[in-house]
Design a protein around this motif. Structure first.
Motif, mmCIF file in Angstrom:
data_model
loop_
_atom_site.group_PDB
_atom_site.id
_atom_site.type_symbol
_atom_site.label_atom_id
_atom_site.label_comp_id
_atom_site.label_asym_id
_atom_site.label_seq_id
_atom_site.Cartn_x
_atom_site.Cartn_y
_atom_site.Cartn_z
ATOM 1 N N UNK A 95 57.421 -65.525 67.908
ATOM 2 C CA UNK A 95 58.014 -64.510 68.771
ATOM 3 C C UNK A 95 59.170 -63.819 68.077
ATOM 4 N N UNK A 96 59.510 -62.625 68.582
ATOM 5 C CA UNK A 96 60.676 -61.910 68.078
ATOM 6 C C UNK A 96 61.921 -62.518 68.711
ATOM 7 N N UNK A 97 63.047 -62.293 68.054
ATOM 8 C CA UNK A 97 64.306 -62.846 68.550
ATOM 9 C C UNK A 97 65.426 -61.883 68.223
ATOM 10 N N UNK A 98 66.489 -61.928 69.026
ATOM 11 C CA UNK A 98 67.638 -61.064 68.755
ATOM 12 C C UNK A 98 68.923 -61.865 68.779
ATOM 13 N N UNK A 99 69.990 -61.242 68.329
ATOM 14 C CA UNK A 99 71.309 -61.865 68.309
ATOM 15 C C UNK A 99 71.914 -61.824 69.708
ATOM 16 N N UNK A 134 66.243 -62.190 58.451
ATOM 17 C CA UNK A 134 67.686 -61.947 58.505
ATOM 18 C C UNK A 134 68.090 -60.787 57.604
ATOM 19 N N UNK A 135 68.972 -59.957 58.103
ATOM 20 C CA UNK A 135 69.603 -58.941 57.271
ATOM 21 C C UNK A 135 70.733 -59.575 56.473
ATOM 22 N N UNK A 136 71.490 -58.756 55.793
ATOM 23 C CA UNK A 136 72.576 -59.247 54.942
ATOM 24 C C UNK A 136 73.915 -58.682 55.393
ATOM 25 N N UNK A 137 74.929 -59.521 55.360
ATOM 26 C CA UNK A 137 76.299 -59.083 55.600
ATOM 27 C C UNK A 137 76.627 -58.827 57.057
ATOM 28 N N UNK A 138 77.914 -58.632 57.297
ATOM 29 C CA UNK A 138 78.411 -58.264 58.618
ATOM 30 C C UNK A 138 77.941 -59.179 59.734
ATOM 31 N N UNK A 139 77.461 -58.576 60.803
ATOM 32 C CA UNK A 139 77.022 -59.345 61.962
ATOM 33 C C UNK A 139 75.788 -60.194 61.688
ATOM 34 N N UNK A 140 74.987 -59.813 60.692
ATOM 35 C CA UNK A 140 73.825 -60.641 60.357
ATOM 36 C C UNK A 140 74.274 -62.034 59.942
ATOM 37 N N UNK A 142 77.028 -63.513 60.811
ATOM 38 C CA UNK A 142 77.538 -64.173 62.020
ATOM 39 C C UNK A 142 76.385 -64.671 62.901
ATOM 40 N N UNK A 143 75.333 -63.872 63.012
ATOM 41 C CA UNK A 143 74.172 -64.277 63.815
ATOM 42 C C UNK A 143 73.482 -65.484 63.179
ATOM 43 N N UNK A 144 73.359 -65.478 61.866
ATOM 44 C CA UNK A 144 72.753 -66.613 61.163
ATOM 45 C C UNK A 144 73.562 -67.891 61.415
ATOM 46 N N UNK A 145 74.879 -67.785 61.302
ATOM 47 C CA UNK A 145 75.740 -68.946 61.570
ATOM 48 C C UNK A 145 75.606 -69.414 63.018
ATOM 49 N N UNK A 146 75.552 -68.461 63.941
ATOM 50 C CA UNK A 146 75.414 -68.778 65.359
ATOM 51 C C UNK A 146 74.131 -69.579 65.610
ATOM 52 N N UNK A 147 73.005 -69.086 65.082
ATOM 53 C CA UNK A 147 71.728 -69.757 65.339
ATOM 54 C C UNK A 147 71.555 -71.037 64.524
ATOM 55 N N UNK A 148 72.263 -71.147 63.418
ATOM 56 C CA UNK A 148 72.246 -72.419 62.676
ATOM 57 C C UNK A 148 72.805 -73.547 63.535
ATOM 58 N N UNK A 149 73.717 -73.196 64.443
ATOM 59 C CA UNK A 149 74.293 -74.179 65.373
ATOM 60 C C UNK A 149 73.522 -74.232 66.697
#
Length: 180
Positions: A95-99, A134-140, A142-149
């Protein structure tokens, strides 16, 4: 020369794939595949471990909307507008997912989650989660860190759902309602 070029292209493609940023998590759940599959692929199932409300229709391009705050305005409830990309019954769900809403730049884009379900013995299921795109930099970042947790918490709730029963969302819903 063509063989060398083809080999170089295959090597480069392999290197690009190897560099893909991903979140990979795995959990073993004390339930048969059918029960775990139902938990992930139905509205009622999602509400037992993932979020207090949802809209899930198991079909290609069907909604896979997870509402962490059902009282929020449309588009701000959680995974609003997410879609099922594909599935193999009791084996794989994509499925697709968003921040989350507090990361609007990343939220405007989509990533992809692939879940795999594998029986372990007679009464356990291994669930593997692979989150890519995942994109690179900025909010991407932050979103990666958020979902890692966040994903370990979701998978932990899935385990608890089958070990001790569905999540009681009463307190969570009261907090969400109070913020409106």
């Amino acid at each position: 020369m063509r063989r060398a070029l083809a080999a170089l292209c295959m090597f480069a493609a392999g290197q690009a794939f190897a560099a893909e940023k991903a979140i990979d998590r795995e959990v073993v759940v004390a339930a048969k595949v059918d029960a775990v599959w139902q938990a992930w692929t139905t509205t009622e199932g999602i509400k037992t471990f993932f979020a207090p409300d949802a809209r899930v229709e198991l079909r290609v391009d069907g909604p896979f909307e997870i509402y962490f705050n059902p009282f929020a305005q449309p588009g701000m409830k959680g995974a609003d507008g997410m879609r099922i990309i594909g599935f193999q019954p009791q084996r794989m769900l994509t499925f697709t997912w968003n921040a989350p809403p507090h990361l609007p730049e990343a939220r405007a884009n989509r990533s992809v989650v692939v879940l795999r379900f594998e029986p372990v013995g007679d009464a356990q299921t291994r669930v593997t989660l692979h989150h890519i795109g995942w994109g690179e930099g900025g909010e991407w970042d932050k979103a990666y860190d958020y979902f890692s947790k966040a994903w370990p918490n979701v998978l932990g709730n899935l385990q608890k759902r089958f070990a001790s029963g569905p999540v009681d969302w009463t307190e969570w819903l009261a907090r969400m309602k109070a913020t409106q």
